[in-house]
Scaffold this motif. Structure first.
Motif, PDB file in Angstrom:
ATOM      1  N   THR A  46       0.827  -1.206   0.000  1.00  0.00           N
ATOM      2  CA  THR A  46       0.000   0.000   0.000  1.00  0.00           C
ATOM      3  C   THR A  46       0.861   1.256   0.000  1.00  0.00           C
ATOM      4  N   VAL A  47       1.931   1.237   0.790  1.00  0.00           N
ATOM      5  CA  VAL A  47       2.847   2.382   0.812  1.00  0.00           C
ATOM      6  C   VAL A  47       3.504   2.557  -0.557  1.00  0.00           C
ATOM      7  N   ALA A  48       3.915   1.428  -1.165  1.00  0.00           N
ATOM      8  CA  ALA A  48       4.531   1.501  -2.492  1.00  0.00           C
ATOM      9  C   ALA A  48       3.543   2.051  -3.523  1.00  0.00           C
ATOM     10  N   LEU A  49       2.292   1.604  -3.468  1.00  0.00           N
ATOM     11  CA  LEU A  49       1.282   2.096  -4.408  1.00  0.00           C
ATOM     12  C   LEU A  49       0.977   3.567  -4.177  1.00  0.00           C
ATOM     13  N   ALA A  50       1.032   3.985  -2.927  1.00  0.00           N
ATOM     14  CA  ALA A  50       0.786   5.395  -2.620  1.00  0.00           C
ATOM     15  C   ALA A  50       1.825   6.289  -3.272  1.00  0.00           C
ATOM     16  N   HIS A  51       3.058   5.807  -3.349  1.00  0.00           N
ATOM     17  CA  HIS A  51       4.113   6.577  -4.021  1.00  0.00           C
ATOM     18  C   HIS A  51       3.975   6.495  -5.544  1.00  0.00           C
ATOM     19  N   ARG A  52       3.531   5.330  -6.034  1.00  0.00           N
ATOM     20  CA  ARG A  52       3.374   5.180  -7.481  1.00  0.00           C
ATOM     21  C   ARG A  52       2.221   6.026  -7.998  1.00  0.00           C
ATOM     22  N   TYR A  53       1.147   6.102  -7.209  1.00  0.00           N
ATOM     23  CA  TYR A  53      -0.030   6.882  -7.598  1.00  0.00           C
ATOM     24  C   TYR A  53      -0.266   7.974  -6.541  1.00  0.00           C
ATOM     25  N   PRO A  54       0.455   9.069  -6.627  1.00  0.00           N
ATOM     26  CA  PRO A  54       0.414  10.092  -5.568  1.00  0.00           C
ATOM     27  C   PRO A  54      -0.929  10.798  -5.414  1.00  0.00           C
ATOM     28  N   MET A  55      -1.810  10.689  -6.411  1.00  0.00           N
ATOM     29  CA  MET A  55      -3.115  11.346  -6.324  1.00  0.00           C
ATOM     30  C   MET A  55      -4.209  10.393  -5.837  1.00  0.00           C
ATOM     31  N   ALA A  56      -3.866   9.133  -5.656  1.00  0.00           N
ATOM     32  CA  ALA A  56      -4.872   8.139  -5.265  1.00  0.00           C
ATOM     33  C   ALA A  56      -5.247   8.277  -3.796  1.00  0.00           C
ATOM     34  N   ARG A  57      -6.547   8.172  -3.522  1.00  0.00           N
ATOM     35  CA  ARG A  57      -7.015   8.116  -2.142  1.00  0.00           C
ATOM     36  C   ARG A  57      -6.789   6.714  -1.584  1.00  0.00           C
ATOM     37  N   ILE A  58      -6.677   6.604  -0.271  1.00  0.00           N
ATOM     38  CA  ILE A  58      -6.409   5.317   0.369  1.00  0.00           C
ATOM     39  C   ILE A  58      -7.438   5.074   1.456  1.00  0.00           C
ATOM     40  N   VAL A  59      -8.025   3.880   1.450  1.00  0.00           N
ATOM     41  CA  VAL A  59      -8.971   3.492   2.488  1.00  0.00           C
ATOM     42  C   VAL A  59      -8.490   2.192   3.115  1.00  0.00           C
ATOM     43  N   PHE A  60      -8.246   2.236   4.408  1.00  0.00           N
ATOM     44  CA  PHE A  60      -7.909   1.018   5.148  1.00  0.00           C
ATOM     45  C   PHE A  60      -9.162   0.533   5.867  1.00  0.00           C
ATOM     46  N   ALA A  61      -9.494  -0.752   5.691  1.00  0.00           N
ATOM     47  CA  ALA A  61     -10.689  -1.318   6.311  1.00  0.00           C
ATOM     48  C   ALA A  61     -10.301  -2.444   7.260  1.00  0.00           C
ATOM     49  N   GLY A  62     -10.510  -2.238   8.542  1.00  0.00           N
ATOM     50  CA  GLY A  62     -10.196  -3.266   9.525  1.00  0.00           C
ATOM     51  C   GLY A  62     -10.499  -2.805  10.932  1.00  0.00           C
ATOM     52  N   GLY A  63     -11.316  -3.585  11.640  1.00  0.00           N
ATOM     53  CA  GLY A  63     -11.672  -3.230  13.009  1.00  0.00           C
ATOM     54  C   GLY A  63     -11.166  -4.243  14.007  1.00  0.00           C
ATOM     55  N   GLN A  64     -12.085  -4.948  14.645  1.00  0.00           N
ATOM     56  CA  GLN A  64     -11.751  -5.966  15.636  1.00  0.00           C
ATOM     57  C   GLN A  64     -12.191  -7.314  15.082  1.00  0.00           C
ATOM     58  N   GLY A  65     -11.290  -7.989  14.360  1.00  0.00           N
ATOM     59  CA  GLY A  65     -11.638  -9.272  13.771  1.00  0.00           C
ATOM     60  C   GLY A  65     -11.264 -10.453  14.620  1.00  0.00           C
ATOM     61  N   THR A  66     -10.768 -10.221  15.821  1.00  0.00           N
ATOM     62  CA  THR A  66     -10.341 -11.300  16.696  1.00  0.00           C
ATOM     63  C   THR A  66     -11.458 -11.698  17.649  1.00  0.00           C
ATOM     64  N   PHE A  67     -11.345 -12.911  18.210  1.00  0.00           N
ATOM     65  CA  PHE A  67     -12.350 -13.428  19.131  1.00  0.00           C
ATOM     66  C   PHE A  67     -12.378 -12.622  20.425  1.00  0.00           C
ATOM     67  N   VAL A  68     -11.189 -12.179  20.875  1.00  0.00           N
ATOM     68  CA  VAL A  68     -11.088 -11.380  22.101  1.00  0.00           C
ATOM     69  C   VAL A  68     -10.694  -9.959  21.701  1.00  0.00           C
ATOM     70  N   PRO A  69     -11.614  -8.984  21.766  1.00  0.00           N
ATOM     71  CA  PRO A  69     -11.300  -7.604  21.385  1.00  0.00           C
ATOM     72  C   PRO A  69     -10.217  -7.007  22.281  1.00  0.00           C
ATOM     73  N   GLY A  70      -9.415  -6.134  21.694  1.00  0.00           N
ATOM     74  CA  GLY A  70      -8.355  -5.476  22.446  1.00  0.00           C
ATOM     75  C   GLY A  70      -8.602  -3.989  22.558  1.00  0.00           C
ATOM     76  N   ALA A  71      -7.617  -3.286  23.087  1.00  0.00           N
ATOM     77  CA  ALA A  71      -7.743  -1.839  23.266  1.00  0.00           C
ATOM     78  C   ALA A  71      -7.637  -1.105  21.936  1.00  0.00           C
TER      79      ALA A  71
END
Length: 265
Positions: A114-139
């Motif tokens: 993702t970091v490499a693509l961000a440099h290759r496409y400097p005008m591209a927006r970035i969306v990271f999708a990820g919350g609490q996918g584990t059985f025991v939620p953390g802080a």
């Protein structure tokens, strides 16, 4: 309903993991044989057969190859990219909370690419999708760790958006689309592990979002050196990951979360 399915899937996988199930069979067989019951040799045999199969054959590669070969990166790469979606699953939020620095797991290429693509496409927006996918939620959520990592590598500001509520691939797709608000004709790259790409593409298509596959984190090859190079523990992990993806494909198809059992390029 989604909460119940999430908990059910986690509880099911807790005991249905192939290595765990095989170990349980071995223990049951040993206990029964200890009590002079001859039928105990069968669960012991089945359990040991699994470990021998993974050690002596490239079965983990055979299970994973069809998944990783399903979607390839576009060649040549797109000249213009409007946005990049990267799915969670590459960070360890519990270790991050314990040590105070971003901790990555075996799927770290999702983040580095993702970091490499961000440099290759400097005008591209970035969306990271990820919350609490584990059985025991953390802080921390996966999005919290991603923010720490990306900002330390120079990706900061409004260009990067973080979605922290999703727990599975379906919620990744739905929530990321709500944040990205893609317009017709825009080119969005989907970054996730190659073995996870078929299920991810199926789900994104089902939500009505046409994205371009950009697989990373390959674990297979087409020669004997790759098939037998990984240590035993890594082969077990790869076998379990492949089984989980195949089961996930079937479950998502049965629940109507994707239109095909094995989505096509």
């Amino acid at each position: 309903m989604n909460d119940a399915l999430f908990l059910l899937s986690k509880m099911f996988w807790l005991v249905a993991r192939p290595a765990t199930a095989a170990l349980i069979l071995c223990c049951v067989g040993l206990i029964v044989l200890w009590r002079d019951r001859r039928w105990g040799r069968w669960p012991l045999l089945f359990g040991l057969t699994f470990f021998v199969l993974v050690l002596a054959t490239p079965v983990s590669q055979w299970l994973t190859l069809p998944l990783e070969d399903r979607f390839a990166r576009p060649m040549p790469p797109p000249a213009h990219v409007d946005g990049i979606i990267v799915l969670g699953g590459a960070v360890d939020q519990h270790l991050t909370a314990a040590r105070g620095i971003p901790a990555l797991n075996g799927a770290a290429e999702r983040m580095t690419e993702t970091v490499a693509l961000a440099h290759r496409y400097p005008m591209a927006r970035i969306v990271f999708a990820g919350g609490q996918g584990t059985f025991v939620p953390g802080a921390l959520t996966e999005a919290d760790v991603a923010r720490m990592l990306f900002e330390s590598l120079g990706l900061a500001g409004d260009r990067v958006r973080y979605e922290s509520a999703s727990r599975n691939t379906l919620e990744n797709a739905v929530n990321a689309r709500a944040i990205a608000d893609p317009r017709p004709g825009e080119t969005w790259l989907l970054v996730t592990s190659a073995s996870h790409m078929p299920r991810a593409m199926g789900v994104f298509r089902h939500t009505g979002w046409t994205v371009t596959a950009w697989p990373v984190n390959y674990r297979t090859g087409h020669d004997w050196a790759v098939w037998y190079d990984a240590p035993f523990s890594e082969r077990i992990g790869q076998f379990e990951w492949a089984v989980r993806e195949w089961v996930g494909l079937f479950a998502y198809w049965m629940m109507g979360r994707q239109d095909r059992l094995l989505p096509e390029p």
